[in-house]
Design a protein around this motif. Structure first.
Motif, mmCIF file in Angstrom:
data_model
loop_
_atom_site.group_PDB
_atom_site.id
_atom_site.type_symbol
_atom_site.label_atom_id
_atom_site.label_comp_id
_atom_site.label_asym_id
_atom_site.label_seq_id
_atom_site.Cartn_x
_atom_site.Cartn_y
_atom_site.Cartn_z
ATOM 1 N N ALA A 81 -69.021 21.781 -19.420
ATOM 2 C CA ALA A 81 -69.588 21.203 -20.757
ATOM 3 C C ALA A 81 -68.127 21.457 -21.691
ATOM 4 N N LEU A 82 -67.699 22.609 -21.875
ATOM 5 C CA LEU A 82 -66.377 23.000 -22.475
ATOM 6 C C LEU A 82 -65.105 21.968 -22.256
ATOM 7 N N ILE A 121 -65.338 19.192 -20.797
ATOM 8 C CA ILE A 121 -65.535 17.716 -21.341
ATOM 9 C C ILE A 121 -65.415 17.647 -22.786
ATOM 10 N N MET A 122 -65.815 18.595 -23.541
ATOM 11 C CA MET A 122 -65.577 18.603 -24.859
ATOM 12 C C MET A 122 -64.224 18.915 -25.428
ATOM 13 N N GLN A 123 -63.160 19.554 -24.667
ATOM 14 C CA GLN A 123 -61.924 19.769 -24.813
ATOM 15 C C GLN A 123 -61.112 18.559 -24.511
ATOM 16 N N LEU A 183 -62.156 15.546 -24.576
ATOM 17 C CA LEU A 183 -62.439 14.685 -25.630
ATOM 18 C C LEU A 183 -61.532 15.035 -27.036
ATOM 19 N N ILE A 184 -61.802 16.203 -27.360
ATOM 20 C CA ILE A 184 -61.048 16.414 -28.491
ATOM 21 C C ILE A 184 -59.386 16.363 -28.450
ATOM 22 N N HIS A 216 -59.509 22.709 -31.016
ATOM 23 C CA HIS A 216 -59.080 22.508 -29.640
ATOM 24 C C HIS A 216 -58.643 23.776 -29.150
ATOM 25 N N VAL A 237 -61.746 26.380 -28.528
ATOM 26 C CA VAL A 237 -62.423 25.720 -27.210
ATOM 27 C C VAL A 237 -61.768 26.391 -26.122
#
Length: 176
Positions: free
Chosen positions: A20-21, A23-25, A27-28, A48, A51
């Motif tokens: 999950a992190l 994916i977030m990373q 995207l950021i 960024h 995370v």
């Protein structure tokens, strides 16, 4: 130490939290503006980096957990699949570590002062050095892309086990 046949709850939670992190990373990283000379980290960059540091801590914990709580390779797999699975998993650890550490070094060489989620100041690994920062940025970007390709291979393999081989390999890492 005897290897188990299934991943335990701790391994599964760490795995899916890191997923999950990451994916977030990504995207950021793709959504934040380009970094130019003299820029100071804004909210996007601070988030960024924060995370990334969280991922670094979690991947080290996951690695330590894997070493102290081994899971036996699936015996139903052909030898080439067992070997390739091990190689891909170890490469994932190496590339996640390389990506997060080069990002931290990049921020350090930029001379940035960053607080983890605006709360806890982070130690910098090096001093301000533009030339080294540029070189490390190149390594950071290369490791990002290599990690993304390897994640793609990992996910494609998981889907192959679900839809092509129709075996229960994925059940070992899915929540119960």
């Amino acid at each position: 130490m005897t290897a188990r046949l299934q991943y335990g709850t701790t391994a599964k939670v760490l795995h899916w939290l890191i997923v999950a992190l990451l994916i977030m990373q990504y995207l950021i990283g793709w959504l934040m503006p380009d970094i130019h000379r003299g820029m100071k980290p804004g909210a996007g960059m601070t988030f960024h980096i924060s995370v990334g540091m969280t991922i670094l801590v979690l991947i080290v914990l996951r690695f330590a957990w894997r070493l102290t709580h081994p899971v036996a390779p699936e015996s139903s797999l052909p030898p080439w699949q067992r070997l390739s699975s091990e190689v891909v998993h170890w490469m994932l650890y190496v590339l996640v570590l390389a990506t997060t550490v080069t990002g931290w070094l990049f921020a350090s060489y930029r001379g940035w002062s960053v607080a983890l989620f605006y709360v806890m100041p982070m130690p910098m690994l090096a001093s301000d050095n533009a030339a080294a920062g540029k070189a490390i940025d190149g390594l950071h970007q290369a490791s990002e892309w290599a990690l993304l390709v390897l994640i793609g291979i990992h996910v494609a393999s998981a889907f192959a086990h679900i839809f092509v081989y129709r075996n229960r390999i994925m059940q070992r890492m899915l929540p119960e």
